[in-house]
Design an enzyme around this catalytic site. Structure first.
Site, mmCIF file in Angstrom:
data_model
loop_
_atom_site.group_PDB
_atom_site.id
_atom_site.type_symbol
_atom_site.label_atom_id
_atom_site.label_comp_id
_atom_site.label_asym_id
_atom_site.label_seq_id
_atom_site.Cartn_x
_atom_site.Cartn_y
_atom_site.Cartn_z
ATOM 1 N N HIS A 215 44.737 -17.341 -15.721
ATOM 2 C CA HIS A 215 45.531 -18.340 -16.457
ATOM 3 C C HIS A 215 46.098 -19.319 -15.420
ATOM 4 O O HIS A 215 47.293 -19.345 -15.148
ATOM 5 C CB HIS A 215 46.636 -17.634 -17.237
ATOM 6 C CG HIS A 215 47.272 -18.462 -18.315
ATOM 7 N ND1 HIS A 215 46.876 -19.749 -18.614
ATOM 8 C CD2 HIS A 215 48.299 -18.180 -19.172
ATOM 9 C CE1 HIS A 215 47.627 -20.207 -19.613
ATOM 10 N NE2 HIS A 215 48.486 -19.293 -19.957
ATOM 11 N N GLN B 222 49.147 -21.592 -16.089
ATOM 12 C CA GLN B 222 50.413 -20.858 -16.059
ATOM 13 C C GLN B 222 50.906 -20.695 -14.626
ATOM 14 O O GLN B 222 52.092 -20.858 -14.338
ATOM 15 C CB GLN B 222 50.231 -19.481 -16.725
ATOM 16 C CG GLN B 222 51.503 -18.664 -16.780
ATOM 17 C CD GLN B 222 52.557 -19.277 -17.690
ATOM 18 O OE1 GLN B 222 52.278 -19.620 -18.826
ATOM 19 N NE2 GLN B 222 53.765 -19.435 -17.195
ATOM 20 N N CYS C 138 55.799 -15.536 -18.559
ATOM 21 C CA CYS C 138 55.037 -16.676 -19.082
ATOM 22 C C CYS C 138 55.278 -16.910 -20.565
ATOM 23 O O CYS C 138 55.023 -17.996 -21.057
ATOM 24 C CB CYS C 138 53.551 -16.474 -18.811
ATOM 25 S SG CYS C 138 52.855 -15.056 -19.681
HETATM 26 N N1 CP Z 1 52.209 -18.766 -21.653
HETATM 27 C C1 CP Z 1 51.280 -19.203 -22.540
HETATM 28 O O1 CP Z 1 50.144 -19.487 -22.182
HETATM 29 O O2 CP Z 1 51.720 -19.293 -23.809
HETATM 30 P P1 CP Z 1 50.817 -19.598 -25.094
HETATM 31 O O3 CP Z 1 49.907 -18.417 -25.284
HETATM 32 O O4 CP Z 1 51.812 -19.744 -26.216
HETATM 33 O O5 CP Z 1 50.037 -20.839 -24.861
HETATM 34 N N1 NVA Z 2 48.453 -11.973 -20.663
HETATM 35 C C1 NVA Z 2 48.737 -12.667 -21.894
HETATM 36 C C2 NVA Z 2 49.223 -14.034 -21.596
HETATM 37 C C3 NVA Z 2 49.554 -14.861 -22.803
HETATM 38 C C4 NVA Z 2 50.002 -16.236 -22.451
HETATM 39 C C5 NVA Z 2 47.494 -12.696 -22.758
HETATM 40 O O1 NVA Z 2 46.400 -12.913 -22.231
HETATM 41 O O2 NVA Z 2 47.602 -12.493 -23.967
#
Ligand code: CP
Ligand code: NVA
Length: 301
Positions: free
Chosen positions: A126, A129, A258
């Protein structure tokens, strides 16, 4: 010319990360409108609050027009291949962005796309993030070089991108996760080779957090892993970020997550809703860091 994709923090140099963080903090008007007259396809195979909204507004701030598309609508590798979707959409848009289950889907899109492809979260990483995390940490505790960042919880997509950005920027990133959930040795070596920081993994949350300048966690069950909920809740019970665990960090150390968060599971309400929590500025920085990342892939220096 090969487009500048944004799939992983590991694909960037420390100077490039610094440029994106700088772009994120520049006045919007000084960046110009690199997406003027262009669309941006935002494809989501999973739900989102922060990523969708921050990316849509970042596109608008850079002069472009976002087109939100649900994964099931285009049917990635069901209705048509990821390659066909990317190649077709690249004819309509100045950039493509996707939130996908399988990381390889964004890799495949990037292989055929003549416009930049941005990873908006995959099972692997991610990176958007991580940019917001680094930006918020630096705004809170100063330059990350030589600082100590701790993580107690699941070794997941968010943790991996955060580890990569910490090592690139010269920080020590210390993870505590149950033995069966730890990164494999080759990944520890790979991340340690990215920069001047250090990545260490253990199983003891107090040892990981001891003296840390910042403490992070994320959900124990990521989107798509719902079948593992019972097993993970059992395995991670001792990895919750509590006020007792925060007391082991440096005095006043900020807490980051996050979001979305599950109070009472990976973090106590007392911590995430307490004075050390930086989760709302961290979420708001998703907009500024997304704008920085998009300006970067569009070639703004
Ligand atoms: N932290 C994050 O990516 O949040 P969302 O899943 O709401 O986009
Ligand atoms: N680790 C989590 C992050 C969400 C923003 C997921 O992948 O669901």
């Amino acid at each position: 010319m090969t487009p500048r994709h944004f799939l992983d923090i590991a694909g960037l140099s420390a100077d490039e990360v610094r440029l994106i963080l700088d772009l994120a903090q520049r006045p919007i008007a000084s960046i110009g409108r690199p997406l003027a007259g262009l669309g941006a396809a935002l494809i989501f195979e999973k739900p989102s609050n922060r990523t969708r909204h921050s990316m849509e507004i970042a596109v608008v701030q850079l002069g472009g027009h976002p087109v939100y598309t649900r994964g099931e609508e285009v049917g990635i590798d069901v209705r048509e291949t990821a390659e066909d979707i990317a190649a077709v959409m690249a004819g309509y848009h100045g950039l493509l962005a996707a939130r996908v289950f399988k990381h390889n889907v964004v890799v495949r899109m990037a292989k055929v796309s003549p416009v930049p492809v941005v990873n908006m979260l995959s099972d692997h990483s991610h990176p958007l993030q991580a940019l917001a995390d680094a930006l918020t940490m630096e705004q809170t505790i100063g330059n990350l070089a030589g600082r100590s960042v701790a993580w107690s919880g699941d070794w997941n997509n968010v943790a991996r991108s955060l580890a990569e950005i910490c090592v690139l920027l010269g920080a020590r990133f210390s993870v505590a996760t149950p033995a069966g959930y730890a990164p494999v040795a080759s990944e520890v070596t790979r991340i340690n080779s990215l920069g001047s920081g250090e990545f260490v993994v253990g199983t003891d949350p107090e040892a990981a957090v001891a003296g840390a300048d910042a403490v992070h966690t994320d959900v124990w069950v990521s989107m798509g892993q719902e079948a593992e909920t019972a097993a993970k809740e059992k395995a991670f019970a001792d990895y919750k970020v509590t006020s007792g665990l925060m007391a082991k960090a440096a005095p006043g150390a900020p807490f980051f997550h996050c979001l979305p968060a599950h109070r009472g599971y990976e973090v106590e309400s007392e911590v995430i809703d307490g004075p050390s929590s930086r989760v709302i500025p961290q979420a708001h920085n998703r907009l500024h860091s997304a704008r920085g990342a998009l300006a970067f892939v569009m070639g703004v220096k």
